[in-house]
Motif scaffolding. Structure first.
Motif, PDB file in Angstrom:
ATOM      1  N   VAL A 152       0.771  -0.997   0.146  1.00 53.91           N
ATOM      2  CA  VAL A 152       0.203  -0.345   0.369  1.00 53.91           C
ATOM      3  C   VAL A 152       0.817   1.359   0.090  1.00 53.91           C
ATOM      4  O   VAL A 152       1.895   1.051  -0.013  1.00 53.91           O
ATOM      5  CB  VAL A 152      -1.137  -0.282   0.839  1.00 53.91           C
ATOM      6  N   PRO A 153       0.309   2.745  -0.566  1.00 56.23           N
ATOM      7  CA  PRO A 153       1.259   3.833  -0.141  1.00 56.23           C
ATOM      8  C   PRO A 153       1.749   3.539   1.485  1.00 56.23           C
ATOM      9  O   PRO A 153       1.072   3.239   2.285  1.00 56.23           O
ATOM     10  CB  PRO A 153       0.249   4.506  -0.400  1.00 56.23           C
ATOM     11  N   ALA A 154       2.929   4.866   1.776  1.00 54.04           N
ATOM     12  CA  ALA A 154       3.704   4.547   2.703  1.00 54.04           C
ATOM     13  C   ALA A 154       2.874   5.386   3.423  1.00 54.04           C
ATOM     14  O   ALA A 154       2.976   5.865   4.951  1.00 54.04           O
ATOM     15  CB  ALA A 154       4.596   5.144   2.245  1.00 54.04           C
ATOM     16  N   THR A 155       2.029   5.628   3.341  1.00 50.68           N
ATOM     17  CA  THR A 155       0.711   7.382   4.520  1.00 50.68           C
ATOM     18  C   THR A 155      -0.151   5.829   4.776  1.00 50.68           C
ATOM     19  O   THR A 155       0.293   6.944   5.909  1.00 50.68           O
ATOM     20  CB  THR A 155       0.087   7.697   3.653  1.00 50.68           C
ATOM     21  N   VAL A 156      -0.553   5.306   4.449  1.00 46.88           N
ATOM     22  CA  VAL A 156      -1.171   4.065   5.250  1.00 46.88           C
ATOM     23  C   VAL A 156      -0.274   3.107   5.596  1.00 46.88           C
ATOM     24  O   VAL A 156      -1.524   2.655   6.521  1.00 46.88           O
ATOM     25  CB  VAL A 156      -2.241   4.013   4.209  1.00 46.88           C
ATOM     26  N   ALA A 157       0.896   2.905   5.461  1.00 48.33           N
ATOM     27  CA  ALA A 157       1.511   1.588   5.788  1.00 48.33           C
ATOM     28  C   ALA A 157       1.511   0.820   7.479  1.00 48.33           C
ATOM     29  O   ALA A 157       0.801   0.309   8.341  1.00 48.33           O
ATOM     30  CB  ALA A 157       2.999   1.267   4.705  1.00 48.33           C
ATOM     31  N   GLN A 158       1.847   2.213   8.564  1.00 45.55           N
ATOM     32  CA  GLN A 158       1.838   2.151   9.864  1.00 45.55           C
ATOM     33  C   GLN A 158       0.420   1.472  10.146  1.00 45.55           C
ATOM     34  O   GLN A 158       0.681   0.687  11.011  1.00 45.55           O
ATOM     35  CB  GLN A 158       2.310   3.111  10.298  1.00 45.55           C
ATOM     36  N   ASN A 159      -0.506   2.237   9.217  1.00 42.66           N
ATOM     37  CA  ASN A 159      -2.128   2.263  10.054  1.00 42.66           C
ATOM     38  C   ASN A 159      -2.431   0.522   9.790  1.00 42.66           C
ATOM     39  O   ASN A 159      -2.981  -0.537  10.732  1.00 42.66           O
ATOM     40  CB  ASN A 159      -3.258   2.520   9.746  1.00 42.66           C
ATOM     41  N   ILE A 160      -2.125   0.126   8.715  1.00 43.82           N
ATOM     42  CA  ILE A 160      -2.777  -1.324   8.532  1.00 43.82           C
ATOM     43  C   ILE A 160      -1.679  -3.020   9.007  1.00 43.82           C
ATOM     44  O   ILE A 160      -2.408  -3.237   9.747  1.00 43.82           O
ATOM     45  CB  ILE A 160      -2.405  -1.455   6.577  1.00 43.82           C
ATOM     46  N   VAL A 161      -0.254  -2.012   9.847  1.00 43.54           N
ATOM     47  CA  VAL A 161       0.519  -2.498   9.969  1.00 43.54           C
ATOM     48  C   VAL A 161       0.530  -3.118  11.112  1.00 43.54           C
ATOM     49  O   VAL A 161       0.015  -4.341  12.012  1.00 43.54           O
ATOM     50  CB  VAL A 161       1.766  -2.719  10.159  1.00 43.54           C
ATOM     51  N   ASP A 162      -0.654  -1.635  11.999  1.00 43.58           N
ATOM     52  CA  ASP A 162      -1.116  -1.948  13.171  1.00 43.58           C
ATOM     53  C   ASP A 162      -1.637  -3.116  13.308  1.00 43.58           C
ATOM     54  O   ASP A 162      -2.193  -4.257  14.016  1.00 43.58           O
ATOM     55  CB  ASP A 162      -1.190  -0.668  14.286  1.00 43.58           C
ATOM     56  N   ASP A 163      -2.891  -2.706  12.874  1.00 42.89           N
ATOM     57  CA  ASP A 163      -4.297  -3.662  12.876  1.00 42.89           C
ATOM     58  C   ASP A 163      -3.677  -5.485  12.706  1.00 42.89           C
ATOM     59  O   ASP A 163      -3.900  -6.146  12.791  1.00 42.89           O
ATOM     60  CB  ASP A 163      -5.327  -3.377  11.292  1.00 42.89           C
ATOM     61  N   VAL A 164      -3.072  -5.277  11.321  1.00 48.13           N
ATOM     62  CA  VAL A 164      -2.168  -6.801  11.131  1.00 48.13           C
ATOM     63  C   VAL A 164      -1.806  -7.495  12.563  1.00 48.13           C
ATOM     64  O   VAL A 164      -1.989  -9.237  12.661  1.00 48.13           O
ATOM     65  CB  VAL A 164      -1.422  -6.484   9.995  1.00 48.13           C
ATOM     66  N   VAL A 165      -0.593  -6.667  13.356  1.00 49.23           N
ATOM     67  CA  VAL A 165      -0.309  -7.415  13.987  1.00 49.23           C
ATOM     68  C   VAL A 165      -0.988  -7.781  15.330  1.00 49.23           C
ATOM     69  O   VAL A 165      -0.636  -8.720  16.524  1.00 49.23           O
ATOM     70  CB  VAL A 165       0.880  -6.112  14.562  1.00 49.23           C
ATOM     71  N   GLU A 166      -2.440  -7.126  15.600  1.00 48.96           N
ATOM     72  CA  GLU A 166      -3.197  -6.969  16.258  1.00 48.96           C
ATOM     73  C   GLU A 166      -3.997  -8.585  15.940  1.00 48.96           C
ATOM     74  O   GLU A 166      -4.471  -8.878  17.260  1.00 48.96           O
ATOM     75  CB  GLU A 166      -4.027  -5.562  16.818  1.00 48.96           C
TER      76      GLU A 166
END
Lengths: 216, 216
Positions: A152-166
């Motif tokens: 995904v674009p860099a701007t939204v990657a961290q949010n998604i990763v947080d969900d994935v980790v959770e």
DNA sequence: GAATGTGAAGGTTTTCACAGCA
DNA sequence: TGCTGTGAAAACCTTCACATTC
């Protein structure tokens, strides 16, 4: 037992596996560290050292049994099984990866796709229906996903990763050009394609032939 | 002067560049090695060491000037200019790379495309007409191509690389899962996406939480 | 006081070289 | 004889720690 295996050594195991697959196709029974080294532009000693940290697979005077060693490495790398992979972000790179055959060949099965674009959600890519990213946590759990690929674009990657980790996923491959934060028990690797091009340009700029004459 | 710069150090320069671009966008005037280190999960000492092999860019007590350092690194990496890039093989990965914006952002301009598929030759991808691979040598020379990206099947990659080398290209980025042979004066880098997934699976298999209790 | 730049120390990875075995 | 497996040596890379500068 259990010395730490270095990153580069793990990467080389992938190369050995690939080389052994080729030797196997050409019906080699055995292969020496020297032959393997030549094939992958490495040194024989390094190959022997790498392998020796996992056991004694060779025969002195003869070399390594191709088929057996290949299987052994597959088992060490964990590619002797099937991994349940999800991919987030069906853009340029994402779509390409869904169809990338090398992944399947090594047991990485992409079985879930996510995107936030309404036009993509519900559409079919290689037999997989794209899910809404809103439901990612639930669906990752339901499908027992073990590895997630982020494209995904860099701007939204961290949010998604947080969900994935959770959602409990412990391994992430990130294609977004950004440094992501994950807890210690999650393995994160970055695939940064510009980096290799920049390596090339660095070398073109700094080490063109002519320079080699000079010293110190 | 002219100590050898290590591969990992070059790769880290790419990270510094990326981080500095972000700091610049957030209007930072200066940044310390500590801040940079935190951002990229490295150590301050390493960043200072890396930079010091190219000069003294910082101010004691203050840190590094963001804008200036960014430009300096761009110049070291050779991404302060425009590179003429050709891409061979308009398959899954190839098509994705043509549209990959990160490449353009860093000055890598894909201006020629080649394929051997009659259905693709002559077609238009992002404003570039796909050329017949038969003419690759001539067209690479005519267009003064400096870097070639290979995204063809492994079986044909070596032949193509031989042509590319003969056309005088000195830098190649290879996506085919095979080890290619090039002369010493040609820089070849491999982008092996399965490798990182295999790294993940290795770690999932070998270092899951529970194990950490044991020792020696 | 704060943070760079850098020799020296420490750690890790690679290579060497050879004993040991088929 | 040929090639592995492996300690020891060498090479390489990272971190430490501090003198130096703003």
């Amino acid at each position: 037992m259990k010395k730490k295996i270095s990153d580069s050594s793990i990467h080389r195991l992938s190369l050995y596996f690939r080389a052994l697959s080729l030797f196997e196709m050409e019906n080699y029974e055995t292969v020496s560290s020297k032959e393997l080294a030549k094939h992958e532009k490495l040194t024989p000693a390094q190959i022997r050292k790498d392998l020796s940290s996992f056991g004694s697979f060779g025969t002195r005077g003869l070399g390594y049994p191709v088929h057996e060693l290949k299987n052994k490495i597959a088992s060490i790398l964990g590619i002797d099984r099937s991994w349940r992979v999800a991919l987030v972000g069906i853009g340029n790179i994402g779509s390409a990866l869904v169809s990338y055959k090398e992944f399947m060949k090594h047991g990485f099965q992409i079985i879930k796709l996510f995107d936030n674009d309404q036009r993509k959600i519900g559409s079919n890519h290689k037999g997989i229906i794209v899910s809404d990213i809103k439901n990612i946590q639930q669906e990752l759990k339901e499908s027992n996903i073990q590895i997630v690929i982020i494209s995904v674009p860099a701007t939204v990657a961290q949010n998604i990763v947080d969900d994935v980790v959770e959602a409990g996923v412990k391994a992430i491959l990130n294609f977004a050009p950004i440094n992501l934060r994950v807890p210690d028990d999650v393995i994160l690797r970055n695939e940064n394609m510009s980096m290799e091009l920049e390596y090339l340009s660095f070398n073109l700029v700094n080490y063109s032939q002519e320079d080699d004459i000079e010293e110190v």
